[in-house]
Design an enzyme around this catalytic site. Structure first.
Site, mmCIF file in Angstrom:
data_model
loop_
_atom_site.group_PDB
_atom_site.id
_atom_site.type_symbol
_atom_site.label_atom_id
_atom_site.label_comp_id
_atom_site.label_asym_id
_atom_site.label_seq_id
_atom_site.Cartn_x
_atom_site.Cartn_y
_atom_site.Cartn_z
ATOM 1 N N ASP A 125 39.106 36.692 32.626
ATOM 2 C CA ASP A 125 40.154 36.688 33.651
ATOM 3 C C ASP A 125 40.831 35.326 33.610
ATOM 4 O O ASP A 125 40.967 34.711 32.532
ATOM 5 C CB ASP A 125 39.575 37.064 35.029
ATOM 6 C CG ASP A 125 40.620 37.670 35.957
ATOM 7 O OD1 ASP A 125 41.308 36.910 36.660
ATOM 8 O OD2 ASP A 125 40.776 38.912 35.971
ATOM 9 N N ASP A 137 48.820 39.661 35.375
ATOM 10 C CA ASP A 137 48.934 39.352 36.797
ATOM 11 C C ASP A 137 50.385 38.983 37.132
ATOM 12 O O ASP A 137 51.226 38.855 36.222
ATOM 13 C CB ASP A 137 47.976 38.188 37.115
ATOM 14 C CG ASP A 137 47.425 38.279 38.525
ATOM 15 O OD1 ASP A 137 48.007 38.995 39.354
ATOM 16 O OD2 ASP A 137 46.414 37.608 38.804
ATOM 17 N N LYS A 158 45.213 42.239 31.019
ATOM 18 C CA LYS A 158 45.541 42.354 32.449
ATOM 19 C C LYS A 158 46.656 41.364 32.707
ATOM 20 O O LYS A 158 46.481 40.162 32.484
ATOM 21 C CB LYS A 158 44.303 42.010 33.281
ATOM 22 C CG LYS A 158 44.567 41.762 34.765
ATOM 23 C CD LYS A 158 43.247 41.479 35.506
ATOM 24 C CE LYS A 158 43.459 40.962 36.914
ATOM 25 N NZ LYS A 158 42.176 40.662 37.598
ATOM 26 N N ASP A 170 43.250 41.695 46.631
ATOM 27 C CA ASP A 170 42.028 41.361 45.882
ATOM 28 C C ASP A 170 40.783 41.722 46.688
ATOM 29 O O ASP A 170 40.728 41.493 47.897
ATOM 30 C CB ASP A 170 41.957 39.847 45.652
ATOM 31 C CG ASP A 170 42.931 39.381 44.602
ATOM 32 O OD1 ASP A 170 43.779 40.183 44.159
ATOM 33 O OD2 ASP A 170 42.836 38.203 44.222
#
Ligand code: GAL
Length: 411
Positions: free
Chosen positions: A83, A162, A160, A223
């Site tokens: 991440d 964001d 991913k 989140d």
């Protein structure tokens, strides 16, 4: 920008890129499963103070080892996802993203090789903006192509993307552009968009038909963190907006209520069951964010429950819905393939004793098989009843917990 102009602009963009530009990677026919660093390990970058827990190649290699050794991979948990906070603070001389050299001394490509040698897949994180939410290198419109190509060169299997530090217009251009850029690399790369979460998750600001054509999964809402309150808030939000969310999901395109936090500090065993049950009903991606080196047997047992995974991964790919709700109780139902169903009785009360319920199939419109249905309690791992339209089954649900049934016709 005026809303009408924005819609016109997006339509024009899509007309220009044409239908062949839609994401077409054949991936995620069932909700993807794996492990991701964020919720548990956050942006821990000081490897002197936290040698075992900092965001580094060692951490991802250790998790990959555990995924294989402890049977996770065989159950379907196959992605190992980096991440935020993995990158250096500047691009290399060619303008490419690069990993922090102290924490990833061998680079991402070598890490991907290691992950692949274990039969697993590697995911990475980017952010459409001048920097990531954690302040690391972002992807600006002019670097989307180069970044997509870099990910493909590194043999990354999932991205991913964001949306911190971007505005709505930039996102409406950038998310489709990255979808196109990933497609053009020729490598099958699963694409997770945080786009809807940055547009409050709902139509008319979010066009889920479009998102489903561009992304394999997408964060819709806030989140998660390590608390029952947050899990409950996510469950409630998904239930409250199911008319908009449920039709968006299907094979290749999934709503993502965020990571599984089972195995961490914030949830009791009962609450852990509740998270897993509702995520399975929602056909949610199963990305654990926990420490597989120290996870308890109890948490592991829940996360490795085969019937639970079977429900989540059901081939029909139809997201379930909340069919009843009062102040302290919710009933969720998911239609599965072959006339099967899953039912989750969620007791959201946090006072008092277990509450008792009676299951009767006809009022729930589970009646096509006149010969009857076998009822399995998923977490107790046993057949608890055989029901036809004349029978009922009584049971109790603990506070802040769930009973999850798998219902199989005998026809
Ligand atoms: C948030 C995102 C989280 C995590 C974090 C990293 O915006 O929703 O899942 O990726 O950024 O900074």
């Amino acid at each position: 920008m005026h809303c009408g102009i924005l819609v016109l602009f997006i339509s024009l963009f899509l007309t220009l890129v044409g239908p062949c530009e839609l994401l077409d990677n054949g991936l995620a026919k069932s909700p993807p499963m794996g492990w991701i660093a964020w919720e548990r390990f956050r942006c821990t970058t000081d490897c002197n103070v936290y040698p075992d827990n900092c965001i580094s190649e060692d951490l991802f290699m250790a998790m990959a080892d555990k995924l294989v050794e402890d049977g996770w991979k065989d159950l379907g948990y196959q992605y190992v996802n980096i991440d935020d906070c993995w990158s250096a603070l500047v691009r290399d001389v060619n303008g490419k993203l690069q990993a922090d050299q102290d924490r990833f001394p061998n680079g991402i490509k070598k890490l991907a090789e290691y992950i692949h040698s274990k039969g697993l897949k590697l995911g990475i994180y980017g952010d459409l903006g001048h920097s990531t939410c954690g302040g690391y290198l972002g992807t600006l419109p002019e670097t989307i192509d180069i970044d997509a190509n870099t990910f493909a060169e590194w043999e990354v299997d999932m991205v991913k993307l964001d949306g911190c530090n971007s505005n709505s217009t930039e996102r409406s251009i950038g998310y489709p552009k990255m979808s196109h850029a990933l497609n053009s690399t020729g490598r099958a790369i699963l694409y997770s968009c945080s786009w809807p979460a940055y547009e409050d998750g709902l139509p008319p600001k979010v066009n889920y038909t479009l998102i489903g054509q561009l992304c394999n999964l997408w964060r819709n809402y806030d989140d998660i963190n390590d608390s029952w309150d947050k899990v409950k808030a996510i469950i409630n939000w998904f239930g409250d907006h199911q008319e908009d969310l449920q039709p968006a999901a299907g094979p290749g395109r999934w709503n993502d209520p965020d990571m599984l936090i089972v195995g961490n500090f914030g949830l009791s065993q009962d609450q852990s069951k509740a998270q897993l049950a509702i995520w399975a009903i929602l056909a949610a991606p199963f990305f654990m964010s926990n420490d597989l080196r120290t996870i308890s047997d109890d948490a592991m047992n829940l996360l490795q429950n085969k019937l639970l995974i079977h429900i989540d991964q059901d081939k029909l790919g139809q997201q379930g819905v909340r069919i009843k709700k009062d102040q302290d109780f919710q009933l969720w139902k998911r239609k599965l393939s072959h006339g099967q169903f899953a039912l989750a009785y969620l007791n959201t009360a946090d006072l008092g004793e277990a509450r008792s319920f009676t299951l009767s199939l006809s009022p729930l419109h589970i009646e096509d098989c006149s010969l009857g249905y076998n009822i399995y309690d998923v977490f107790d791992k046993q057949l608890v009843a055989f029901l036809t339209s004349n029978h009922t089954h009584s049971f109790r649900v603990n506070p802040t917990s769930v009973v999850l049934f798998f219902i199989r016709p005998v026809c």
